[in-house]
Design a protein around this motif. Sequence first.
Motif, PDB file in Angstrom:
ATOM      1  N   GLN A  49      13.329   4.644  -0.482  1.00 32.01           N
ATOM      2  CA  GLN A  49      12.537   4.340   0.771  1.00 32.01           C
ATOM      3  C   GLN A  49      12.813   2.918   1.421  1.00 32.01           C
ATOM      4  OE1 GLN A  49       9.570   5.562  -1.921  1.00 32.01           O
ATOM      5  NE2 GLN A  49       8.129   6.348  -0.199  1.00 32.01           N
ATOM      6  N   GLY A  50      13.700   1.946   0.808  1.00 32.51           N
ATOM      7  CA  GLY A  50      13.890   0.642   1.224  1.00 32.51           C
ATOM      8  C   GLY A  50      12.595  -0.213   1.142  1.00 32.51           C
ATOM      9  N   ILE A  51      11.670   0.271   0.313  1.00 35.77           N
ATOM     10  CA  ILE A  51      10.592  -0.520   0.329  1.00 35.77           C
ATOM     11  C   ILE A  51      10.786  -1.706  -0.586  1.00 35.77           C
ATOM     12  CG2 ILE A  51       8.109  -0.567  -0.624  1.00 35.77           C
ATOM     13  CD1 ILE A  51       7.815   2.438  -0.149  1.00 35.77           C
ATOM     14  N   GLU A  52      11.539  -1.662  -1.769  1.00 32.45           N
ATOM     15  CA  GLU A  52      11.737  -2.933  -2.735  1.00 32.45           C
ATOM     16  C   GLU A  52      12.369  -3.871  -1.820  1.00 32.45           C
ATOM     17  OE1 GLU A  52      12.579  -1.791  -6.522  1.00 32.45           O
ATOM     18  OE2 GLU A  52      11.196   0.127  -6.514  1.00 32.45           O
ATOM     19  N   GLY A  77       0.570  -1.354   0.008  1.00 34.66           N
ATOM     20  CA  GLY A  77       0.068  -0.029   0.056  1.00 34.66           C
ATOM     21  C   GLY A  77       0.802   1.302   0.054  1.00 34.66           C
ATOM     22  N   TYR A  78       2.068   1.176   0.265  1.00 31.35           N
ATOM     23  CA  TYR A  78       2.868   2.315   0.284  1.00 31.35           C
ATOM     24  C   TYR A  78       3.093   3.119  -1.100  1.00 31.35           C
ATOM     25  CZ  TYR A  78       5.171   0.857   4.722  1.00 31.35           C
ATOM     26  OH  TYR A  78       5.341   0.424   6.131  1.00 31.35           O
ATOM     27  N   PHE A  79       3.230   4.487  -0.961  1.00 33.34           N
ATOM     28  CA  PHE A  79       3.153   5.130  -2.309  1.00 33.34           C
ATOM     29  C   PHE A  79       4.792   5.199  -2.544  1.00 33.34           C
ATOM     30  CE2 PHE A  79      -1.061   5.862  -1.893  1.00 33.34           C
ATOM     31  CZ  PHE A  79      -1.399   6.462  -3.016  1.00 33.34           C
ATOM     32  N   ASN A  80       5.314   4.345  -3.231  1.00 33.99           N
ATOM     33  CA  ASN A  80       6.537   4.060  -3.527  1.00 33.99           C
ATOM     34  C   ASN A  80       7.238   5.106  -4.639  1.00 33.99           C
ATOM     35  OD1 ASN A  80       9.391   2.804  -3.668  1.00 33.99           O
ATOM     36  ND2 ASN A  80       8.537   1.612  -5.434  1.00 33.99           N
TER      37      ASN A  80
END
Length: 512
Positions: A238-241, A221-224
Amino acid sequence: MSIINRFLIVEVAVAALLFFVTRLVVRSLLLRLQNRKLPPGPRGWPIIGALPLLGTMPHVALAKLAKKYGSVMYLKMGTCDMVVASTPDAARAFLKTLDINFSNRPPNAGATHLAYNAQDMVFAHYGPRWKLLRKLSNLHMLGGKALEDWAGVREDEVGHMLRAMCETSDRGEDVVVPEMLTYAMANMIGQVILSRRVFATKGSESNEFKDMVVELMTSSGYFNIGDFIPSIAWMDLQGIEKGMKRLHVKFDKLITEMIEQHSATAYRRKGKPDFLDQVMANSEMSDGERLNMTNVKALLLNLFTAGTDTSSSIIEWALAEMMKNPKIFRRAHEEMDRVIGRGRRLKESDIPNLPYLQAISKETMRKHPSTPLNLPRVSSEPCEVNGYYIPRGTRLSVNIWAIGRDPDVWESPLEFKPERFLEDERLSKIDPRGNSFELIPFGAGRRICAGTRMGIVLVEYVLGSLIHSFEWGLPPGTDDLDMNESFGLALQKKVPLTAVLTRRLSPTAYSS
Protein backbone atom coordinates in the motif's frame (compact mmCIF):
# COMPACT_ATOMS: atom_id res chain seq x y z
CA MET A 1 10.57 -12.97 -18.43
CA SER A 2 11.28 -16.57 -19.45
CA ILE A 3 8.67 -19.34 -19.35
CA ILE A 4 10.70 -21.09 -16.63
CA ASN A 5 10.71 -17.97 -14.41
CA ARG A 6 6.96 -17.51 -14.88
CA PHE A 7 6.40 -21.14 -13.97
CA LEU A 8 8.49 -20.74 -10.80
CA ILE A 9 6.50 -17.65 -9.72
CA VAL A 10 3.19 -19.48 -10.22
CA GLU A 11 4.57 -22.51 -8.37
CA VAL A 12 5.64 -20.37 -5.39
CA ALA A 13 2.27 -18.60 -5.31
CA VAL A 14 0.36 -21.87 -5.35
CA ALA A 15 2.61 -23.33 -2.64
CA ALA A 16 2.04 -20.26 -0.44
CA LEU A 17 -1.72 -20.50 -0.95
CA LEU A 18 -1.73 -24.20 -0.02
CA PHE A 19 0.37 -23.48 3.07
CA PHE A 20 -1.98 -20.82 4.41
CA VAL A 21 -5.14 -22.79 3.61
CA THR A 22 -3.72 -25.94 5.22
CA ARG A 23 -2.70 -23.95 8.29
CA LEU A 24 -6.18 -22.49 8.68
CA VAL A 25 -7.87 -25.89 8.25
CA VAL A 26 -5.56 -27.64 10.74
CA ARG A 27 -6.01 -24.83 13.25
CA SER A 28 -9.79 -24.96 12.92
CA LEU A 29 -9.80 -28.75 13.44
CA LEU A 30 -7.59 -28.45 16.54
CA LEU A 31 -9.95 -25.89 18.06
CA ARG A 32 -12.94 -28.16 17.41
CA LEU A 33 -11.18 -31.16 18.93
CA GLN A 34 -10.39 -29.10 22.01
CA ASN A 35 -14.02 -27.91 22.11
CA ARG A 36 -12.93 -24.29 21.92
CA LYS A 37 -15.37 -22.00 20.22
CA LEU A 38 -14.14 -18.74 18.69
CA PRO A 39 -16.45 -15.71 18.74
CA PRO A 40 -18.69 -15.36 15.65
CA GLY A 41 -17.50 -13.30 12.71
CA PRO A 42 -17.30 -12.99 8.93
CA ARG A 43 -15.53 -15.74 6.99
CA GLY A 44 -13.26 -13.43 5.05
CA TRP A 45 -11.12 -14.24 2.00
CA PRO A 46 -8.37 -16.85 1.60
CA ILE A 47 -4.97 -15.65 2.90
CA ILE A 48 -5.99 -11.98 3.44
CA GLY A 49 -8.98 -12.82 5.62
CA ALA A 50 -11.34 -9.99 6.56
CA LEU A 51 -9.03 -7.14 5.53
CA PRO A 52 -11.03 -6.24 2.38
CA LEU A 53 -14.22 -5.99 4.45
CA LEU A 54 -12.97 -2.96 6.39
CA GLY A 55 -12.86 -0.50 3.47
CA THR A 56 -11.77 3.11 3.97
CA MET A 57 -13.82 3.61 7.15
CA PRO A 58 -12.98 0.58 9.33
CA HIS A 59 -14.79 1.85 12.43
CA VAL A 60 -18.05 2.13 10.46
CA ALA A 61 -17.57 -1.25 8.71
CA LEU A 62 -16.81 -3.00 12.02
CA ALA A 63 -19.86 -1.39 13.65
CA LYS A 64 -22.09 -2.76 10.86
CA LEU A 65 -20.52 -6.22 11.14
CA ALA A 66 -21.05 -6.19 14.91
CA LYS A 67 -24.80 -5.74 14.39
CA LYS A 68 -24.77 -9.07 12.58
CA TYR A 69 -22.20 -11.02 14.61
CA GLY A 70 -22.50 -9.55 18.09
CA SER A 71 -20.71 -7.50 20.72
CA VAL A 72 -17.62 -9.76 20.69
CA MET A 73 -16.63 -10.51 17.11
CA TYR A 74 -13.74 -12.54 15.69
CA LEU A 75 -11.99 -11.74 12.42
CA LYS A 76 -9.15 -13.53 10.71
CA MET A 77 -6.86 -10.76 9.48
CA GLY A 78 -4.24 -12.27 7.21
CA THR A 79 -2.34 -14.68 9.46
CA CYS A 80 -3.44 -12.85 12.62
CA ASP A 81 -6.40 -13.28 14.96
CA MET A 82 -8.39 -10.17 15.85
CA VAL A 83 -11.32 -9.68 18.20
CA VAL A 84 -13.51 -6.57 18.26
CA ALA A 85 -15.49 -5.34 21.28
CA SER A 86 -18.45 -3.14 20.32
CA THR A 87 -20.54 -2.62 23.48
CA PRO A 88 -19.82 -1.25 26.98
CA ASP A 89 -20.06 -4.72 28.55
CA ALA A 90 -17.69 -6.23 26.00
CA ALA A 91 -15.22 -3.36 26.46
CA ARG A 92 -15.38 -3.83 30.24
CA ALA A 93 -14.64 -7.54 29.89
CA PHE A 94 -11.44 -6.89 27.95
CA LEU A 95 -10.21 -3.58 29.41
CA LYS A 96 -11.07 -4.21 33.06
CA THR A 97 -11.54 -7.91 33.80
CA LEU A 98 -8.75 -9.01 31.42
CA ASP A 99 -6.75 -5.77 31.52
CA ILE A 100 -3.40 -7.34 32.49
CA ASN A 101 -3.71 -9.99 29.74
CA PHE A 102 -4.26 -7.26 27.15
CA SER A 103 -1.65 -4.81 28.45
CA ASN A 104 0.69 -4.96 25.43
CA ARG A 105 0.54 -3.60 21.89
CA PRO A 106 0.93 -5.81 18.82
CA PRO A 107 3.86 -5.07 16.49
CA ASN A 108 2.94 -2.75 13.63
CA ALA A 109 4.49 -0.47 11.03
CA GLY A 110 3.58 2.71 12.90
CA ALA A 111 5.42 1.60 16.03
CA THR A 112 8.43 0.54 13.95
CA HIS A 113 8.80 3.41 11.51
CA LEU A 114 7.26 6.37 13.37
CA ALA A 115 7.70 5.62 17.07
CA TYR A 116 11.41 4.73 16.92
CA ASN A 117 10.75 0.97 16.90
CA ALA A 118 8.30 1.16 19.83
CA GLN A 119 10.74 3.04 22.06
CA ASP A 120 7.97 5.47 23.07
CA MET A 121 5.23 5.41 25.72
CA VAL A 122 2.30 4.60 23.41
CA PHE A 123 3.64 1.41 21.81
CA ALA A 124 6.26 0.29 24.36
CA HIS A 125 6.04 -3.19 25.88
CA TYR A 126 4.37 -3.18 29.30
CA GLY A 127 7.45 -3.18 31.50
CA PRO A 128 10.00 -0.99 33.34
CA ARG A 129 10.60 1.44 30.46
CA TRP A 130 6.89 2.03 29.86
CA LYS A 131 6.27 2.48 33.59
CA LEU A 132 9.05 5.04 33.91
CA LEU A 133 7.91 7.03 30.86
CA ARG A 134 4.37 7.01 32.21
CA LYS A 135 5.48 8.00 35.72
CA LEU A 136 7.61 10.91 34.49
CA SER A 137 4.84 12.13 32.20
CA ASN A 138 2.28 12.07 35.01
CA LEU A 139 4.55 13.69 37.58
CA HIS A 140 5.81 16.55 35.44
CA MET A 141 3.18 17.21 32.77
CA LEU A 142 -0.02 15.16 32.64
CA GLY A 143 -0.99 14.54 36.28
CA GLY A 144 -3.23 16.72 38.43
CA LYS A 145 -0.50 18.69 40.25
CA ALA A 146 1.48 19.23 37.04
CA LEU A 147 -1.64 20.45 35.21
CA GLU A 148 -2.26 22.99 37.97
CA ASP A 149 1.33 24.19 37.72
CA TRP A 150 1.03 25.03 34.02
CA ALA A 151 -2.45 26.56 34.11
CA GLY A 152 -0.89 29.96 33.45
CA VAL A 153 0.66 28.64 30.23
CA ARG A 154 -2.75 27.51 28.99
CA GLU A 155 -4.23 30.90 29.78
CA ASP A 156 -1.45 32.76 27.96
CA GLU A 157 -1.59 30.60 24.85
CA VAL A 158 -5.39 30.77 24.61
CA GLY A 159 -4.96 34.55 24.75
CA HIS A 160 -2.47 34.41 21.85
CA MET A 161 -4.90 32.24 19.86
CA LEU A 162 -7.90 34.52 20.47
CA ARG A 163 -5.92 37.57 19.38
CA ALA A 164 -4.74 35.75 16.23
CA MET A 165 -8.38 34.91 15.47
CA CYS A 166 -9.39 38.54 16.00
CA GLU A 167 -6.62 39.75 13.66
CA THR A 168 -7.70 37.27 10.98
CA SER A 169 -11.32 38.35 11.34
CA ASP A 170 -10.36 42.05 11.26
CA ARG A 171 -8.71 41.46 7.88
CA GLY A 172 -12.03 40.15 6.60
CA GLU A 173 -10.71 36.59 6.36
CA ASP A 174 -12.41 33.38 7.41
CA VAL A 175 -10.84 31.58 10.38
CA VAL A 176 -9.58 28.03 9.73
CA VAL A 177 -10.25 26.52 13.13
CA PRO A 178 -7.89 23.47 13.18
CA GLU A 179 -4.93 25.65 12.17
CA MET A 180 -5.58 27.99 15.09
CA LEU A 181 -6.00 25.09 17.50
CA THR A 182 -2.75 23.42 16.45
CA TYR A 183 -0.93 26.74 16.85
CA ALA A 184 -2.20 27.09 20.42
CA MET A 185 -1.81 23.45 21.50
CA ALA A 186 1.72 23.07 20.14
CA ASN A 187 2.81 26.23 21.94
CA MET A 188 1.24 25.08 25.21
CA ILE A 189 3.11 21.79 25.04
CA GLY A 190 6.31 23.54 23.94
CA GLN A 191 6.18 25.86 26.96
CA VAL A 192 5.87 22.92 29.36
CA ILE A 193 8.39 20.59 27.71
CA LEU A 194 10.97 23.07 26.45
CA SER A 195 10.26 26.35 28.29
CA ARG A 196 9.55 28.09 25.00
CA ARG A 197 6.87 28.62 22.42
CA VAL A 198 7.31 26.45 19.33
CA PHE A 199 5.74 28.98 16.93
CA ALA A 200 6.13 32.72 17.56
CA THR A 201 3.22 33.52 15.25
CA LYS A 202 0.50 31.56 13.52
CA GLY A 203 1.65 31.00 9.94
CA SER A 204 3.27 28.64 7.46
CA GLU A 205 5.46 26.84 10.04
CA SER A 206 2.57 26.02 12.37
CA ASN A 207 0.43 24.97 9.39
CA GLU A 208 3.18 22.66 8.14
CA PHE A 209 3.46 21.13 11.63
CA LYS A 210 -0.30 20.58 11.67
CA ASP A 211 -0.12 18.81 8.29
CA MET A 212 2.67 16.57 9.61
CA VAL A 213 0.64 15.67 12.71
CA VAL A 214 -2.47 14.87 10.67
CA GLU A 215 -0.40 12.72 8.29
CA LEU A 216 1.10 10.82 11.23
CA MET A 217 -2.29 10.19 12.82
CA THR A 218 -3.82 9.17 9.50
CA SER A 219 -1.06 6.77 8.42
CA SER A 220 -0.86 5.25 11.93
CA GLY A 221 -4.54 4.35 11.73
CA TYR A 222 -4.35 2.50 8.42
CA PHE A 223 -4.89 -1.25 8.41
CA ASN A 224 -1.55 -2.10 6.83
CA ILE A 225 -1.48 -5.47 5.05
CA GLY A 226 2.11 -6.04 6.16
CA ASP A 227 1.07 -5.88 9.82
CA PHE A 228 -1.28 -8.81 9.32
CA ILE A 229 0.78 -10.86 6.85
CA PRO A 230 4.34 -10.25 8.11
CA SER A 231 5.92 -12.47 5.46
CA ILE A 232 5.03 -9.92 2.75
CA ALA A 233 5.60 -6.76 4.81
CA TRP A 234 8.78 -6.06 2.85
CA MET A 235 6.70 -5.50 -0.30
CA ASP A 236 4.84 -2.51 1.26
CA LEU A 237 1.91 -3.13 -1.08
CA GLN A 238 0.00 0.00 0.00
CA GLY A 239 3.02 2.30 0.15
CA ILE A 240 2.20 3.07 3.79
CA GLU A 241 5.63 2.25 5.22
CA LYS A 242 7.41 4.39 2.62
CA GLY A 243 5.34 7.38 3.70
CA MET A 244 5.98 6.63 7.36
CA LYS A 245 9.74 6.52 6.86
CA ARG A 246 9.68 9.85 5.01
CA LEU A 247 7.56 11.45 7.74
CA HIS A 248 9.77 10.04 10.49
CA VAL A 249 12.78 11.82 9.01
CA LYS A 250 10.91 15.14 9.22
CA PHE A 251 9.81 14.62 12.79
CA ASP A 252 13.20 13.35 13.91
CA LYS A 253 14.88 16.45 12.48
CA LEU A 254 12.38 18.73 14.22
CA ILE A 255 12.67 16.98 17.59
CA THR A 256 16.47 16.77 17.39
CA GLU A 257 16.61 20.53 16.80
CA MET A 258 14.30 21.10 19.77
CA ILE A 259 16.51 19.03 22.07
CA GLU A 260 19.71 20.71 20.85
CA GLN A 261 18.27 24.20 21.37
CA HIS A 262 17.01 23.15 24.78
CA SER A 263 20.45 21.88 25.79
CA ALA A 264 22.09 25.11 24.61
CA THR A 265 19.84 27.22 26.86
CA ALA A 266 20.14 25.10 30.03
CA TYR A 267 21.81 27.99 31.91
CA ARG A 268 18.56 29.99 31.69
CA ARG A 269 16.59 27.38 33.63
CA LYS A 270 18.77 26.93 36.73
CA GLY A 271 16.39 26.23 39.59
CA LYS A 272 13.38 26.12 37.25
CA PRO A 273 13.56 22.78 35.40
CA ASP A 274 11.00 22.07 32.69
CA PHE A 275 9.62 18.70 31.63
CA LEU A 276 12.58 17.73 29.43
CA ASP A 277 15.02 18.65 32.21
CA GLN A 278 13.11 16.39 34.60
CA VAL A 279 13.08 13.49 32.13
CA MET A 280 16.82 13.78 31.49
CA ALA A 281 17.57 13.95 35.24
CA ASN A 282 15.35 11.03 36.23
CA SER A 283 15.95 8.58 33.43
CA GLU A 284 17.06 5.53 35.47
CA MET A 285 14.68 2.58 35.44
CA SER A 286 13.90 0.23 38.32
CA ASP A 287 16.15 -2.48 36.85
CA GLY A 288 19.15 -0.14 36.73
CA GLU A 289 18.92 0.62 33.01
CA ARG A 290 18.45 4.16 31.76
CA LEU A 291 16.31 5.82 29.14
CA ASN A 292 18.39 6.66 26.09
CA MET A 293 18.05 9.61 23.71
CA THR A 294 15.86 7.54 21.39
CA ASN A 295 13.39 6.99 24.24
CA VAL A 296 13.35 10.72 24.95
CA LYS A 297 12.76 11.60 21.30
CA ALA A 298 9.99 9.03 21.04
CA LEU A 299 8.30 10.41 24.16
CA LEU A 300 8.42 13.96 22.80
CA LEU A 301 6.92 12.70 19.55
CA ASN A 302 4.02 11.18 21.54
CA LEU A 303 3.37 14.34 23.52
CA PHE A 304 3.57 16.80 20.63
CA THR A 305 1.46 14.77 18.20
CA ALA A 306 -1.22 13.22 20.40
CA GLY A 307 -1.28 16.31 22.60
CA THR A 308 -2.08 18.63 19.73
CA ASP A 309 -4.29 16.47 17.51
CA THR A 310 -6.68 14.57 19.75
CA SER A 311 -7.92 17.56 21.75
CA SER A 312 -8.01 19.75 18.65
CA SER A 313 -10.17 17.30 16.74
CA ILE A 314 -12.73 17.08 19.59
CA ILE A 315 -12.96 20.89 19.81
CA GLU A 316 -13.36 21.22 16.04
CA TRP A 317 -16.16 18.63 15.99
CA ALA A 318 -17.90 20.36 18.92
CA LEU A 319 -17.90 23.74 17.18
CA ALA A 320 -19.10 22.18 13.91
CA GLU A 321 -22.01 20.45 15.68
CA MET A 322 -22.95 23.70 17.42
CA MET A 323 -22.85 25.66 14.18
CA LYS A 324 -25.34 23.17 12.78
CA ASN A 325 -27.48 23.61 15.91
CA PRO A 326 -27.49 27.36 16.78
CA LYS A 327 -29.82 26.78 19.74
CA ILE A 328 -26.92 24.98 21.48
CA PHE A 329 -24.75 28.05 20.97
CA ARG A 330 -27.49 30.27 22.38
CA ARG A 331 -27.90 28.12 25.48
CA ALA A 332 -24.13 27.98 26.03
CA HIS A 333 -23.84 31.77 25.62
CA GLU A 334 -26.70 32.32 28.08
CA GLU A 335 -25.01 30.12 30.67
CA MET A 336 -21.65 31.87 30.22
CA ASP A 337 -23.10 35.38 30.28
CA ARG A 338 -24.90 34.52 33.52
CA VAL A 339 -21.83 32.98 35.20
CA ILE A 340 -18.97 35.03 33.68
CA GLY A 341 -20.45 38.06 31.95
CA ARG A 342 -18.87 39.76 28.96
CA GLY A 343 -16.28 41.85 30.72
CA ARG A 344 -13.57 39.19 30.88
CA ARG A 345 -12.44 35.90 29.35
CA LEU A 346 -13.43 32.50 30.68
CA LYS A 347 -11.13 31.09 33.37
CA GLU A 348 -10.58 27.43 34.19
CA SER A 349 -12.04 28.09 37.63
CA ASP A 350 -15.35 28.94 35.91
CA ILE A 351 -15.76 25.48 34.36
CA PRO A 352 -17.29 23.71 37.42
CA ASN A 353 -20.04 26.35 37.26
CA LEU A 354 -20.75 25.69 33.57
CA PRO A 355 -22.54 22.31 33.45
CA TYR A 356 -23.86 22.85 29.92
CA LEU A 357 -20.31 23.41 28.62
CA GLN A 358 -19.24 20.17 30.30
CA ALA A 359 -22.23 18.41 28.70
CA ILE A 360 -21.21 19.71 25.26
CA SER A 361 -17.72 18.31 25.83
CA LYS A 362 -19.06 14.88 26.83
CA GLU A 363 -21.53 14.77 23.96
CA THR A 364 -18.76 15.51 21.46
CA MET A 365 -16.55 12.79 22.94
CA ARG A 366 -19.49 10.39 22.63
CA LYS A 367 -20.39 11.13 19.02
CA HIS A 368 -16.91 12.03 17.72
CA PRO A 369 -14.30 10.22 19.86
CA SER A 370 -10.80 11.35 18.95
CA THR A 371 -9.69 7.72 18.65
CA PRO A 372 -12.56 5.78 17.02
CA LEU A 373 -10.84 2.40 17.41
CA ASN A 374 -8.97 2.16 20.67
CA LEU A 375 -5.24 1.65 20.09
CA PRO A 376 -4.79 -2.10 19.50
CA ARG A 377 -3.78 -4.47 22.29
CA VAL A 378 -2.72 -8.09 22.12
CA SER A 379 -3.39 -11.02 24.46
CA SER A 380 -0.39 -12.47 26.30
CA GLU A 381 -2.22 -15.68 27.17
CA PRO A 382 -5.33 -17.49 25.89
CA CYS A 383 -8.51 -16.50 27.71
CA GLU A 384 -12.29 -16.71 27.60
CA VAL A 385 -14.88 -13.95 27.10
CA ASN A 386 -18.65 -14.52 27.07
CA GLY A 387 -18.01 -18.26 26.69
CA TYR A 388 -15.78 -17.76 23.65
CA TYR A 389 -12.14 -18.81 23.37
CA ILE A 390 -9.62 -16.04 22.64
CA PRO A 391 -6.24 -17.46 21.52
CA ARG A 392 -2.91 -16.15 22.72
CA GLY A 393 -1.58 -13.38 20.46
CA THR A 394 -5.05 -12.17 19.46
CA ARG A 395 -5.27 -8.49 18.63
CA LEU A 396 -7.98 -6.53 20.43
CA SER A 397 -9.76 -3.55 18.93
CA VAL A 398 -12.42 -1.72 20.96
CA ASN A 399 -14.82 0.17 18.70
CA ILE A 400 -15.28 3.31 20.81
CA TRP A 401 -17.13 4.98 17.94
CA ALA A 402 -19.71 2.15 17.86
CA ILE A 403 -20.17 2.24 21.66
CA GLY A 404 -20.92 5.96 21.49
CA ARG A 405 -23.66 5.28 18.93
CA ASP A 406 -25.18 2.20 20.55
CA PRO A 407 -29.00 2.69 20.62
CA ASP A 408 -29.19 0.31 23.59
CA VAL A 409 -27.13 2.81 25.58
CA TRP A 410 -28.00 6.17 24.05
CA GLU A 411 -31.43 7.44 23.06
CA SER A 412 -31.33 8.97 19.54
CA PRO A 413 -27.57 8.33 19.32
CA LEU A 414 -27.11 10.10 15.96
CA GLU A 415 -28.46 13.38 17.36
CA PHE A 416 -26.13 15.87 19.06
CA LYS A 417 -27.93 16.50 22.37
CA PRO A 418 -25.71 17.82 25.20
CA GLU A 419 -28.75 18.13 27.48
CA ARG A 420 -28.93 14.33 27.71
CA PHE A 421 -26.13 14.55 30.32
CA LEU A 422 -28.14 17.04 32.39
CA GLU A 423 -31.67 15.65 32.13
CA ASP A 424 -31.00 11.90 32.53
CA GLU A 425 -29.88 10.98 36.06
CA ARG A 426 -28.09 7.84 34.85
CA LEU A 427 -26.17 9.68 32.13
CA SER A 428 -25.32 12.61 34.40
CA LYS A 429 -23.04 10.26 36.39
CA ILE A 430 -21.12 9.10 33.32
CA ASP A 431 -17.53 10.32 33.24
CA PRO A 432 -15.05 10.12 30.31
CA ARG A 433 -12.03 9.20 32.43
CA GLY A 434 -12.21 5.45 31.78
CA ASN A 435 -14.50 4.15 34.50
CA SER A 436 -17.82 4.50 32.65
CA PHE A 437 -17.58 2.09 29.72
CA GLU A 438 -20.46 3.80 27.93
CA LEU A 439 -18.09 6.73 27.34
CA ILE A 440 -14.40 5.84 26.96
CA PRO A 441 -12.98 8.35 24.44
CA PHE A 442 -9.49 7.88 25.90
CA GLY A 443 -9.74 4.11 26.40
CA ALA A 444 -9.62 2.40 29.80
CA GLY A 445 -7.43 0.19 31.96
CA ARG A 446 -3.71 0.43 32.51
CA ARG A 447 -3.07 1.43 28.88
CA ILE A 448 -5.61 4.26 28.96
CA CYS A 449 -4.30 7.38 27.21
CA ALA A 450 -1.74 8.99 29.51
CA GLY A 451 -3.08 12.42 28.57
CA THR A 452 -6.70 11.74 29.58
CA ARG A 453 -6.80 14.35 32.32
CA MET A 454 -4.97 16.91 30.20
CA GLY A 455 -7.26 16.22 27.23
CA ILE A 456 -10.40 16.88 29.26
CA VAL A 457 -8.96 20.10 30.73
CA LEU A 458 -7.88 21.36 27.31
CA VAL A 459 -11.17 20.54 25.61
CA GLU A 460 -13.32 22.19 28.26
CA TYR A 461 -11.13 25.28 28.65
CA VAL A 462 -10.24 25.96 25.03
CA LEU A 463 -13.71 25.07 23.71
CA GLY A 464 -15.32 27.19 26.43
CA SER A 465 -13.06 30.14 25.59
CA LEU A 466 -13.94 29.95 21.89
CA ILE A 467 -17.68 29.73 22.58
CA HIS A 468 -17.61 32.59 25.09
CA SER A 469 -15.43 34.90 23.00
CA PHE A 470 -17.18 34.83 19.62
CA GLU A 471 -20.38 34.53 17.65
CA TRP A 472 -19.84 31.81 15.05
CA GLY A 473 -21.18 31.93 11.50
CA LEU A 474 -20.78 30.10 8.20
CA PRO A 475 -18.56 31.69 5.53
CA PRO A 476 -20.44 33.59 2.77
CA GLY A 477 -21.83 31.24 0.14
CA THR A 478 -21.80 28.26 2.50
CA ASP A 479 -25.25 26.79 3.09
CA ASP A 480 -24.26 23.87 5.31
CA LEU A 481 -21.29 22.17 6.91
CA ASP A 482 -19.68 19.01 5.58
CA MET A 483 -19.71 16.63 8.57
CA ASN A 484 -17.96 13.71 6.88
CA GLU A 485 -15.17 11.93 8.73
CA SER A 486 -11.65 11.07 7.64
CA PHE A 487 -10.42 7.88 9.31
CA GLY A 488 -7.11 7.62 11.09
CA LEU A 489 -5.68 6.99 14.52
CA ALA A 490 -7.57 10.20 15.32
CA LEU A 491 -10.95 10.90 13.77
CA GLN A 492 -10.47 13.99 11.65
CA LYS A 493 -13.14 16.18 10.13
CA LYS A 494 -12.73 15.54 6.38
CA VAL A 495 -13.26 19.20 5.44
CA PRO A 496 -11.56 21.51 7.99
CA LEU A 497 -13.95 23.81 9.84
CA THR A 498 -13.89 27.39 8.55
CA ALA A 499 -15.94 30.13 10.20
CA VAL A 500 -16.73 33.84 10.29
CA LEU A 501 -16.19 35.20 13.81
CA THR A 502 -17.68 38.23 15.54
CA ARG A 503 -16.40 39.38 18.92
CA ARG A 504 -18.93 39.31 21.74
CA LEU A 505 -16.84 40.42 24.74
CA SER A 506 -15.61 43.85 25.78
CA PRO A 507 -12.44 44.95 23.89
CA THR A 508 -10.25 44.64 27.00
CA ALA A 509 -11.09 40.94 27.32
CA TYR A 510 -9.08 40.11 24.20
CA SER A 511 -5.99 42.06 25.20
CA SER A 512 -5.51 40.36 28.57
